[in-house]
Design a protein around this motif. Structure first.
Motif, PDB file in Angstrom:
ATOM      1  N   LEU A   1     -13.890 -20.662 -38.126  1.00  0.00           N
ATOM      2  CA  LEU A   1     -13.139 -21.313 -37.049  1.00  0.00           C
ATOM      3  C   LEU A   1     -13.480 -20.693 -35.697  1.00  0.00           C
ATOM      4  CD1 LEU A   1     -10.706 -23.238 -36.257  1.00  0.00           C
ATOM      5  CD2 LEU A   1      -9.299 -21.185 -36.446  1.00  0.00           C
ATOM      6  N   LEU A   2     -13.687 -19.383 -35.686  1.00  0.00           N
ATOM      7  CA  LEU A   2     -13.931 -18.668 -34.431  1.00  0.00           C
ATOM      8  C   LEU A   2     -15.406 -18.610 -34.041  1.00  0.00           C
ATOM      9  CD1 LEU A   2     -11.436 -15.732 -34.974  1.00  0.00           C
ATOM     10  CD2 LEU A   2     -11.098 -17.821 -33.640  1.00  0.00           C
ATOM     11  N   THR A   3     -16.276 -19.059 -34.914  1.00  0.00           N
ATOM     12  CA  THR A   3     -17.712 -19.048 -34.589  1.00  0.00           C
ATOM     13  C   THR A   3     -18.208 -20.493 -34.527  1.00  0.00           C
ATOM     14  OG1 THR A   3     -18.238 -18.665 -36.939  1.00  0.00           O
ATOM     15  CG2 THR A   3     -18.142 -16.730 -35.509  1.00  0.00           C
ATOM     16  N   ASP A   4     -18.734 -20.993 -35.619  1.00  0.00           N
ATOM     17  CA  ASP A   4     -19.321 -22.334 -35.652  1.00  0.00           C
ATOM     18  C   ASP A   4     -18.331 -23.426 -35.296  1.00  0.00           C
ATOM     19  OD1 ASP A   4     -21.567 -21.021 -36.562  1.00  0.00           O
ATOM     20  OD2 ASP A   4     -21.146 -21.439 -38.669  1.00  0.00           O
ATOM     21  N   GLY A   5     -17.090 -23.270 -35.731  1.00  0.00           N
ATOM     22  CA  GLY A   5     -16.105 -24.321 -35.531  1.00  0.00           C
ATOM     23  C   GLY A   5     -15.235 -24.140 -34.311  1.00  0.00           C
TER      24      GLY A   5
END
Length: 171
Positions: A33-37
């Motif tokens: 959630l905190l990187t790719d998303g």
């Protein structure tokens, strides 16, 4: 059920295989959630990174520009501490030093906040009643599982907090 306990300066818990799988999945989802998303419009992201000045868009954006990167990195590192502390597979013991215990506590809190938003829980929600209702509607539903994970994370968070403050845990 896993219960953290104090052993010297560490918080220690024995996790079952299913608990390890769930915690790994939850921590991986937070990292994703905190990187790719990462999407500023996602209600979960909004909850994890609330506007400091909700009535002042310009100042809130300026504050975010200077702090969001570090905060995001810290949250990813905290979820990473959970992943690093868990057994690779199967059941096993977890031993957390004071720094790791605090990282776990923050990561569990972030995961609960995220899951609570996805489940549309509010301050007035009684999770036990929500779970009972979901069980009556469809015991095998994803909502039952998610509410169970949410409850488990709350229990785990409380257990860890009690282990941290149960004695003089600070250096």
């Amino acid at each position: 059920m896993t219960i953290f306990r104090r052993v010297g300066a560490e918080c220690v818990a024995d996790f079952r295989e299913d608990e390890v799988r769930v915690l790994r999945k939850v921590a991986e989802e937070v990292v994703g959630l905190l990187t790719d998303g990462f999407d500023r419009e996602d209600p979960v992201v909004e909850r994890l990174f609330p506007d400091v000045y909700p009535e002042d868009v310009k100042n809130s954006a300026e504050f975010r520009r200077f702090t969001e990167g570090d905060l995001k990195t810290a949250k990813i590192d905290q979820a990473g501490a959970v992943l690093a502390g868990l057994p690779e597979a199967g059941k096993g013991e977890v031993r957390l030093d004071p720094e790791s215990a605090e990282a776990w506590l923050r990561a569990i809190n972030d995961a609960r906040l995220a899951l609570g938003i996805r489940l549309e829980l509010t301050d007035d929600t009684v999770v036990e009643y929500e779970l009972e209702e979901a069980l009556e509607q469809d015991a095998g539903s994803a909502r039952v599982f998610q509410l169970s994970v949410y409850s488990y994370l709350g229990y785990l968070q409380e257990s860890l907090l009690e282990a941290i403050i149960g004695a003089d845990f600070r250096r």
